[in-house]
Design a protein around this motif. Structure first.
Motif, PDB file in Angstrom:
ATOM      1  N   VAL A 167      -5.194  10.247  22.879  1.00 53.49           N
ATOM      2  CA  VAL A 167      -5.368  10.162  24.335  1.00 53.49           C
ATOM      3  C   VAL A 167      -4.107   9.591  24.971  1.00 53.49           C
ATOM      4  O   VAL A 167      -3.537  10.184  25.899  1.00 53.49           O
ATOM      5  N   ALA A 168      -3.650   8.449  24.474  1.00 51.28           N
ATOM      6  CA  ALA A 168      -2.481   7.784  25.064  1.00 51.28           C
ATOM      7  C   ALA A 168      -1.234   8.649  24.952  1.00 51.28           C
ATOM      8  O   ALA A 168      -0.494   8.824  25.928  1.00 51.28           O
ATOM      9  N   VAL A 169      -0.982   9.205  23.779  1.00 51.53           N
ATOM     10  CA  VAL A 169       0.228   9.989  23.570  1.00 51.53           C
ATOM     11  C   VAL A 169       0.184  11.292  24.360  1.00 51.53           C
ATOM     12  O   VAL A 169       1.161  11.667  25.015  1.00 51.53           O
ATOM     13  N   GLY A 170      -0.943  11.975  24.329  1.00 56.24           N
ATOM     14  CA  GLY A 170      -1.065  13.236  25.067  1.00 56.24           C
ATOM     15  C   GLY A 170      -0.872  13.051  26.565  1.00 56.24           C
ATOM     16  O   GLY A 170      -0.105  13.775  27.204  1.00 56.24           O
ATOM     17  N   GLU A 171      -1.560  12.070  27.116  1.00 52.19           N
ATOM     18  CA  GLU A 171      -1.447  11.826  28.560  1.00 52.19           C
ATOM     19  C   GLU A 171      -0.049  11.349  28.946  1.00 52.19           C
ATOM     20  O   GLU A 171       0.482  11.759  29.980  1.00 52.19           O
ATOM     21  N   THR A 172       0.553  10.505  28.124  1.00 52.31           N
ATOM     22  CA  THR A 172       1.908  10.026  28.416  1.00 52.31           C
ATOM     23  C   THR A 172       2.902  11.175  28.411  1.00 52.31           C
ATOM     24  O   THR A 172       3.740  11.293  29.315  1.00 52.31           O
ATOM     25  N   MET A 173       2.825  12.032  27.414  1.00 50.90           N
ATOM     26  CA  MET A 173       3.762  13.162  27.327  1.00 50.90           C
ATOM     27  C   MET A 173       3.574  14.124  28.494  1.00 50.90           C
ATOM     28  O   MET A 173       4.549  14.640  29.040  1.00 50.90           O
ATOM     29  N   ASN A 218       0.556  21.668  21.548  1.00 59.47           N
ATOM     30  CA  ASN A 218       1.146  22.253  20.344  1.00 59.47           C
ATOM     31  C   ASN A 218       1.928  21.219  19.554  1.00 59.47           C
ATOM     32  O   ASN A 218       1.783  21.115  18.333  1.00 59.47           O
ATOM     33  N   ASN A 219       2.756  20.454  20.225  1.00 60.24           N
ATOM     34  CA  ASN A 219       3.572  19.449  19.546  1.00 60.24           C
ATOM     35  C   ASN A 219       2.732  18.279  19.057  1.00 60.24           C
ATOM     36  O   ASN A 219       3.018  17.698  18.010  1.00 60.24           O
ATOM     37  N   LEU A 220       1.677  17.946  19.780  1.00 56.22           N
ATOM     38  CA  LEU A 220       0.767  16.896  19.326  1.00 56.22           C
ATOM     39  C   LEU A 220       0.040  17.351  18.063  1.00 56.22           C
ATOM     40  O   LEU A 220      -0.137  16.566  17.129  1.00 56.22           O
ATOM     41  N   CYS A 221      -0.344  18.605  17.995  1.00 54.68           N
ATOM     42  CA  CYS A 221      -0.984  19.144  16.801  1.00 54.68           C
ATOM     43  C   CYS A 221      -0.049  19.016  15.599  1.00 54.68           C
ATOM     44  O   CYS A 221      -0.448  18.532  14.533  1.00 54.68           O
ATOM     45  N   MET A 222       1.205  19.397  15.772  1.00 56.73           N
ATOM     46  CA  MET A 222       2.167  19.332  14.666  1.00 56.73           C
ATOM     47  C   MET A 222       2.438  17.891  14.263  1.00 56.73           C
ATOM     48  O   MET A 222       2.504  17.572  13.075  1.00 56.73           O
ATOM     49  N   ALA A 223       2.565  17.007  15.247  1.00 55.70           N
ATOM     50  CA  ALA A 223       2.790  15.586  14.954  1.00 55.70           C
ATOM     51  C   ALA A 223       1.612  15.020  14.165  1.00 55.70           C
ATOM     52  O   ALA A 223       1.809  14.280  13.190  1.00 55.70           O
ATOM     53  N   LEU A 224       0.415  15.358  14.571  1.00 60.93           N
ATOM     54  CA  LEU A 224      -0.781  14.881  13.883  1.00 60.93           C
ATOM     55  C   LEU A 224      -0.831  15.427  12.452  1.00 60.93           C
ATOM     56  O   LEU A 224      -1.160  14.699  11.515  1.00 60.93           O
ATOM     57  N   CYS A 225      -0.470  16.683  12.267  1.00 58.47           N
ATOM     58  CA  CYS A 225      -0.423  17.266  10.920  1.00 58.47           C
ATOM     59  C   CYS A 225       0.511  16.479  10.013  1.00 58.47           C
ATOM     60  O   CYS A 225       0.144  16.124   8.884  1.00 58.47           O
ATOM     61  N   LEU A 226       1.703  16.212  10.496  1.00 57.41           N
ATOM     62  CA  LEU A 226       2.693  15.491   9.693  1.00 57.41           C
ATOM     63  C   LEU A 226       2.240  14.066   9.396  1.00 57.41           C
ATOM     64  O   LEU A 226       2.365  13.582   8.266  1.00 57.41           O
ATOM     65  N   LEU A 227       1.719  13.406  10.403  1.00 56.68           N
ATOM     66  CA  LEU A 227       1.300  12.016  10.242  1.00 56.68           C
ATOM     67  C   LEU A 227       0.128  11.885   9.273  1.00 56.68           C
ATOM     68  O   LEU A 227       0.133  11.005   8.405  1.00 56.68           O
ATOM     69  N   ILE A 228      -0.839  12.765   9.368  1.00 55.35           N
ATOM     70  CA  ILE A 228      -2.008  12.698   8.490  1.00 55.35           C
ATOM     71  C   ILE A 228      -1.624  13.101   7.067  1.00 55.35           C
ATOM     72  O   ILE A 228      -2.066  12.492   6.100  1.00 55.35           O
ATOM     73  N   SER A 229      -0.771  14.110   6.935  1.00 58.42           N
ATOM     74  CA  SER A 229      -0.313  14.517   5.597  1.00 58.42           C
ATOM     75  C   SER A 229       0.428  13.382   4.897  1.00 58.42           C
ATOM     76  O   SER A 229       0.373  13.253   3.676  1.00 58.42           O
ATOM     77  N   ASN A 253       8.831  14.473  16.983  1.00 58.98           N
ATOM     78  CA  ASN A 253       9.264  13.151  16.523  1.00 58.98           C
ATOM     79  C   ASN A 253       8.804  12.051  17.466  1.00 58.98           C
ATOM     80  O   ASN A 253       8.334  10.995  17.021  1.00 58.98           O
ATOM     81  N   ILE A 254       8.940  12.278  18.767  1.00 56.21           N
ATOM     82  CA  ILE A 254       8.502  11.297  19.762  1.00 56.21           C
ATOM     83  C   ILE A 254       7.001  11.064  19.656  1.00 56.21           C
ATOM     84  O   ILE A 254       6.521   9.923  19.711  1.00 56.21           O
ATOM     85  N   MET A 255       6.252  12.145  19.466  1.00 56.35           N
ATOM     86  CA  MET A 255       4.799  12.015  19.386  1.00 56.35           C
ATOM     87  C   MET A 255       4.355  11.314  18.107  1.00 56.35           C
ATOM     88  O   MET A 255       3.399  10.530  18.129  1.00 56.35           O
ATOM     89  N   VAL A 256       5.021  11.575  16.991  1.00 57.39           N
ATOM     90  CA  VAL A 256       4.700  10.853  15.753  1.00 57.39           C
ATOM     91  C   VAL A 256       4.903   9.364  15.984  1.00 57.39           C
ATOM     92  O   VAL A 256       4.027   8.545  15.659  1.00 57.39           O
ATOM     93  N   LYS A 257       6.046   8.995  16.555  1.00 56.77           N
ATOM     94  CA  LYS A 257       6.318   7.582  16.837  1.00 56.77           C
ATOM     95  C   LYS A 257       5.301   7.014  17.812  1.00 56.77           C
ATOM     96  O   LYS A 257       4.832   5.891  17.650  1.00 56.77           O
ATOM     97  N   GLY A 258       4.949   7.790  18.835  1.00 56.41           N
ATOM     98  CA  GLY A 258       3.964   7.342  19.814  1.00 56.41           C
ATOM     99  C   GLY A 258       2.598   7.111  19.188  1.00 56.41           C
ATOM    100  O   GLY A 258       1.918   6.124  19.504  1.00 56.41           O
ATOM    101  N   LEU A 259       2.181   7.997  18.287  1.00 54.24           N
ATOM    102  CA  LEU A 259       0.896   7.825  17.605  1.00 54.24           C
ATOM    103  C   LEU A 259       0.912   6.560  16.752  1.00 54.24           C
ATOM    104  O   LEU A 259      -0.055   5.790  16.753  1.00 54.24           O
ATOM    105  N   ILE A 260       2.012   6.342  16.039  1.00 54.96           N
ATOM    106  CA  ILE A 260       2.126   5.147  15.193  1.00 54.96           C
ATOM    107  C   ILE A 260       2.090   3.882  16.048  1.00 54.96           C
ATOM    108  O   ILE A 260       1.362   2.932  15.741  1.00 54.96           O
TER     109      ILE A 260
END
Length: 162
Positions: A39-45, A103-114, A144-151
């Motif tokens: 929620v936070a990362v998606g809305e911020t972006m 789209n980028n949030l989906c990819m960031a989430l994939c990388l982070l969860i993997s 990259n920004i979204m991965v960092k934002g999620l973390i």
């Protein structure tokens, strides 16, 4: 598609990518821990892109992630049964849409969860490549920004709960 369906699909795609070598407990927990930060990362972006004048990117109500929470265990349990291939991604992409943020949030989430089990296996790497090939609108810098934002969001939420 409803925003709930779109958000549920990015979560399902991320779970399926992480489950390419079997879903580990750390990956399941990583998915659960990253739900509210979506929620936070998606809305911020979306806000950043809107302020930068990028048109048509504010198209998802990320607060609808709350509606997905009751389905999380089913998504996680079903993730190992998904054959993550080009056909699956073609259908997933139709649901997710072509928005830059989702789209980028989906990819960031994939990388982070993997990476939640501290190693991205060859099977997960291949699954993530399939996801990347199937998404319409990716930008490595945004990922990259979204991965960092999620973390960071996850860490802040964890501190608030302590």
């Amino acid at each position: 598609m409803s925003d709930k369906e779109r958000i549920e699909k990015i979560i399902e795609v991320a779970a399926a990518a992480a489950a390419a070598d079997g879903i580990e407990a750390e990956e399941a927990m990583g998915l659960i821990e990253n739900i509210m930060p979506i929620v936070a990362v998606g809305e911020t972006m979306e806000s950043v892109l809107e302020e930068a004048g990028v048109e048509g990117q504010v198209d998802v109500n990320f607060e609808d992630v709350i509606e997905v929470i009751p389905n999380l265990m089913d998504i996680i349990q079903g993730s190992e049964l998904i054959e993550l291939n080009d056909d699956y991604m073609e259908e997933a992409s139709k649901i997710i849409g072509d928005g830059l943020v989702i789209n980028n949030l989906c990819m960031a989430l994939c990388l982070l969860i993997s990476a939640a089990d501290e190693e991205i296996s060859g099977a997960e790497r291949a699954a993530n490549a399939t996801v990347a090939n199937g998404l319409i609108n990716l930008d490595q810098e945004l990922i990259n920004i979204m991965v960092k934002g999620l973390i960071l969001s996850r860490a802040e939420m964890s501190e608030m709960l302590d």
